[in-house]
Scaffold this motif. Structure first.
Motif, PDB file in Angstrom:
ATOM      1  N   MET A  12       0.821  -1.212   0.000  1.00  0.00           N
ATOM      2  CA  MET A  12       0.000   0.000   0.000  1.00  0.00           C
ATOM      3  C   MET A  12       0.855   1.263   0.000  1.00  0.00           C
ATOM      4  SD  MET A  12      -2.976  -1.147  -0.237  1.00  0.00           S
ATOM      5  CE  MET A  12      -4.035   0.229   0.092  1.00  0.00           C
ATOM      6  N   THR A  13       1.957   1.242   0.728  1.00  0.00           N
ATOM      7  CA  THR A  13       2.784   2.452   0.805  1.00  0.00           C
ATOM      8  C   THR A  13       3.769   2.559  -0.343  1.00  0.00           C
ATOM      9  OG1 THR A  13       4.342   1.322   2.266  1.00  0.00           O
ATOM     10  CG2 THR A  13       2.587   2.608   3.312  1.00  0.00           C
ATOM     11  N   SER A  14       3.984   1.493  -1.095  1.00  0.00           N
ATOM     12  CA  SER A  14       4.946   1.554  -2.190  1.00  0.00           C
ATOM     13  C   SER A  14       4.475   2.459  -3.328  1.00  0.00           C
ATOM     14  CB  SER A  14       5.238   0.159  -2.730  1.00  0.00           C
ATOM     15  OG  SER A  14       4.083  -0.381  -3.341  1.00  0.00           O
ATOM     16  N   SER A  15       3.166   2.692  -3.402  1.00  0.00           N
ATOM     17  CA  SER A  15       2.669   3.560  -4.466  1.00  0.00           C
ATOM     18  C   SER A  15       3.015   5.021  -4.198  1.00  0.00           C
ATOM     19  CB  SER A  15       1.163   3.385  -4.641  1.00  0.00           C
ATOM     20  OG  SER A  15       0.487   3.740  -3.459  1.00  0.00           O
ATOM     21  N   VAL A  20      -1.496  10.052  -3.165  1.00  0.00           N
ATOM     22  CA  VAL A  20      -1.959  11.417  -2.928  1.00  0.00           C
ATOM     23  C   VAL A  20      -2.399  12.079  -4.226  1.00  0.00           C
ATOM     24  CG1 VAL A  20      -1.280  13.681  -2.058  1.00  0.00           C
ATOM     25  CG2 VAL A  20      -0.473  11.612  -0.925  1.00  0.00           C
ATOM     26  N   TYR A  21      -1.578  11.980  -5.245  1.00  0.00           N
ATOM     27  CA  TYR A  21      -1.915  12.509  -6.560  1.00  0.00           C
ATOM     28  C   TYR A  21      -2.245  11.317  -7.442  1.00  0.00           C
ATOM     29  CZ  TYR A  21       0.249  16.791  -4.929  1.00  0.00           C
ATOM     30  OH  TYR A  21       0.550  17.905  -4.215  1.00  0.00           O
ATOM     31  N   GLY A  22      -3.506  11.172  -7.804  1.00  0.00           N
ATOM     32  CA  GLY A  22      -3.933  10.031  -8.597  1.00  0.00           C
ATOM     33  C   GLY A  22      -3.393  10.070 -10.011  1.00  0.00           C
ATOM     34  N   GLU A  23      -3.686   9.033 -10.738  1.00  0.00           N
ATOM     35  CA  GLU A  23      -3.271   8.964 -12.132  1.00  0.00           C
ATOM     36  C   GLU A  23      -3.981  10.049 -12.940  1.00  0.00           C
ATOM     37  OE1 GLU A  23      -1.032   7.034 -13.594  1.00  0.00           O
ATOM     38  OE2 GLU A  23      -0.526   6.031 -11.713  1.00  0.00           O
ATOM     39  N   PRO A  24      -3.268  10.752 -13.800  1.00  0.00           N
ATOM     40  CA  PRO A  24      -3.915  11.766 -14.637  1.00  0.00           C
ATOM     41  C   PRO A  24      -4.952  11.142 -15.568  1.00  0.00           C
ATOM     42  CG  PRO A  24      -1.537  12.010 -14.694  1.00  0.00           C
ATOM     43  CD  PRO A  24      -1.822  10.715 -13.997  1.00  0.00           C
ATOM     44  N   VAL A  25      -6.050  11.841 -15.735  1.00  0.00           N
ATOM     45  CA  VAL A  25      -7.126  11.410 -16.629  1.00  0.00           C
ATOM     46  C   VAL A  25      -7.293  12.485 -17.691  1.00  0.00           C
ATOM     47  CG1 VAL A  25      -9.569  10.822 -16.774  1.00  0.00           C
ATOM     48  CG2 VAL A  25      -8.283  10.220 -14.727  1.00  0.00           C
ATOM     49  N   VAL A  26      -7.323  12.092 -18.941  1.00  0.00           N
ATOM     50  CA  VAL A  26      -7.490  13.044 -20.044  1.00  0.00           C
ATOM     51  C   VAL A  26      -8.885  12.876 -20.617  1.00  0.00           C
ATOM     52  CG1 VAL A  26      -6.627  13.803 -22.274  1.00  0.00           C
ATOM     53  CG2 VAL A  26      -5.028  12.943 -20.559  1.00  0.00           C
ATOM     54  N   VAL A  27      -9.651  13.989 -20.609  1.00  0.00           N
ATOM     55  CA  VAL A  27     -11.007  13.998 -21.150  1.00  0.00           C
ATOM     56  C   VAL A  27     -11.131  15.188 -22.095  1.00  0.00           C
ATOM     57  CG1 VAL A  27     -13.461  14.154 -20.591  1.00  0.00           C
ATOM     58  CG2 VAL A  27     -11.916  12.977 -19.029  1.00  0.00           C
ATOM     59  N   ASP A  28     -11.355  14.936 -23.362  1.00  0.00           N
ATOM     60  CA  ASP A  28     -11.530  15.988 -24.366  1.00  0.00           C
ATOM     61  C   ASP A  28     -10.413  17.028 -24.331  1.00  0.00           C
ATOM     62  OD1 ASP A  28     -13.878  14.826 -25.270  1.00  0.00           O
ATOM     63  OD2 ASP A  28     -15.123  15.965 -23.872  1.00  0.00           O
ATOM     64  N   VAL A  32      -6.901  15.983 -15.929  1.00  0.00           N
ATOM     65  CA  VAL A  32      -7.347  16.137 -14.542  1.00  0.00           C
ATOM     66  C   VAL A  32      -6.496  15.223 -13.668  1.00  0.00           C
ATOM     67  CG1 VAL A  32      -9.293  15.908 -12.964  1.00  0.00           C
ATOM     68  CG2 VAL A  32      -9.689  16.639 -15.312  1.00  0.00           C
ATOM     69  N   VAL A  33      -5.885  15.804 -12.608  1.00  0.00           N
ATOM     70  CA  VAL A  33      -5.096  15.034 -11.651  1.00  0.00           C
ATOM     71  C   VAL A  33      -5.752  15.198 -10.279  1.00  0.00           C
ATOM     72  CG1 VAL A  33      -2.839  14.703 -10.583  1.00  0.00           C
ATOM     73  CG2 VAL A  33      -2.997  15.466 -12.959  1.00  0.00           C
ATOM     74  N   PRO A  34      -6.387  14.130  -9.756  1.00  0.00           N
ATOM     75  CA  PRO A  34      -7.036  14.238  -8.448  1.00  0.00           C
ATOM     76  C   PRO A  34      -6.019  14.348  -7.316  1.00  0.00           C
ATOM     77  CG  PRO A  34      -7.219  12.006  -9.297  1.00  0.00           C
ATOM     78  CD  PRO A  34      -6.580  12.825 -10.367  1.00  0.00           C
ATOM     79  N   VAL A  35      -6.366  15.109  -6.273  1.00  0.00           N
ATOM     80  CA  VAL A  35      -5.501  15.327  -5.117  1.00  0.00           C
ATOM     81  C   VAL A  35      -6.273  14.946  -3.864  1.00  0.00           C
ATOM     82  CG1 VAL A  35      -4.184  17.032  -3.805  1.00  0.00           C
ATOM     83  CG2 VAL A  35      -4.345  17.222  -6.285  1.00  0.00           C
ATOM     84  N   VAL A  38      -4.182  10.781   2.014  1.00  0.00           N
ATOM     85  CA  VAL A  38      -4.392   9.347   2.162  1.00  0.00           C
ATOM     86  C   VAL A  38      -3.631   8.863   3.377  1.00  0.00           C
ATOM     87  CG1 VAL A  38      -4.146   7.103   1.038  1.00  0.00           C
ATOM     88  CG2 VAL A  38      -4.619   9.118  -0.343  1.00  0.00           C
ATOM     89  N   GLN A  39      -4.284   8.026   4.208  1.00  0.00           N
ATOM     90  CA  GLN A  39      -3.630   7.463   5.381  1.00  0.00           C
ATOM     91  C   GLN A  39      -4.036   6.004   5.524  1.00  0.00           C
ATOM     92  OE1 GLN A  39      -4.399   9.609   8.971  1.00  0.00           O
ATOM     93  NE2 GLN A  39      -3.068   8.328  10.180  1.00  0.00           N
TER      94      GLN A  39
END
Length: 110
Positions: A12-15, A20-28, A32-35, A38-39
């Motif tokens: 779980m911690t190796s990621s 904290v910053y999720g995988e970028p998502v490209v839409v049109d 978008v990078v979610p923030v 996480v604990q």
């Protein structure tokens, strides 16, 4: 049992930053990078000190608080906050700040 919980914790911690910053998502054409904050927590135990198999257990859990997302498009990069999280943090903060200022003003009047 302890080795199992340690392996899960390491997995779980190796990621790291991706938690904290999720995988970028490209839409049109907009990225978008979610923030989020996480604990994770893990624990394990056994029932006896003798070398035999004793009853034991392990558990774990986690929490993620979404703060918002970084949005990148042709106009630039900007942070878009999660309004629910902002209100959940902002309202108690303003309440405590208001009470603190009221006490400071009351103390200065004396």
């Amino acid at each position: 049992m302890t080795n199992f919980s340690l392996r899960i914790a390491e997995l779980m911690t190796s990621s790291g930053i991706k938690s904290v910053y999720g995988e970028p998502v490209v839409v049109d054409g907009t990225t978008v990078v979610p923030v989020a904050a996480v604990q994770f927590g893990f624990g394990a135990g056994s029932g006896g000190d003798s070398g035999e198999d004793a009853p034991g257990g392990a558990g774990g859990g986690g929490v993620a608080v979404p703060f918002g997302a970084y949005v990148a498009d042709e106009t630039g990069v900007r942070f878009r906050p999660n309004l629910i999280t902002l209100l959940a943090v902002g309202i108690p903060f303003m309440w405590v700040t208001g009470h603190a200022w009221a006490r400071v003003i009351r103390a200065l009047k004396k």
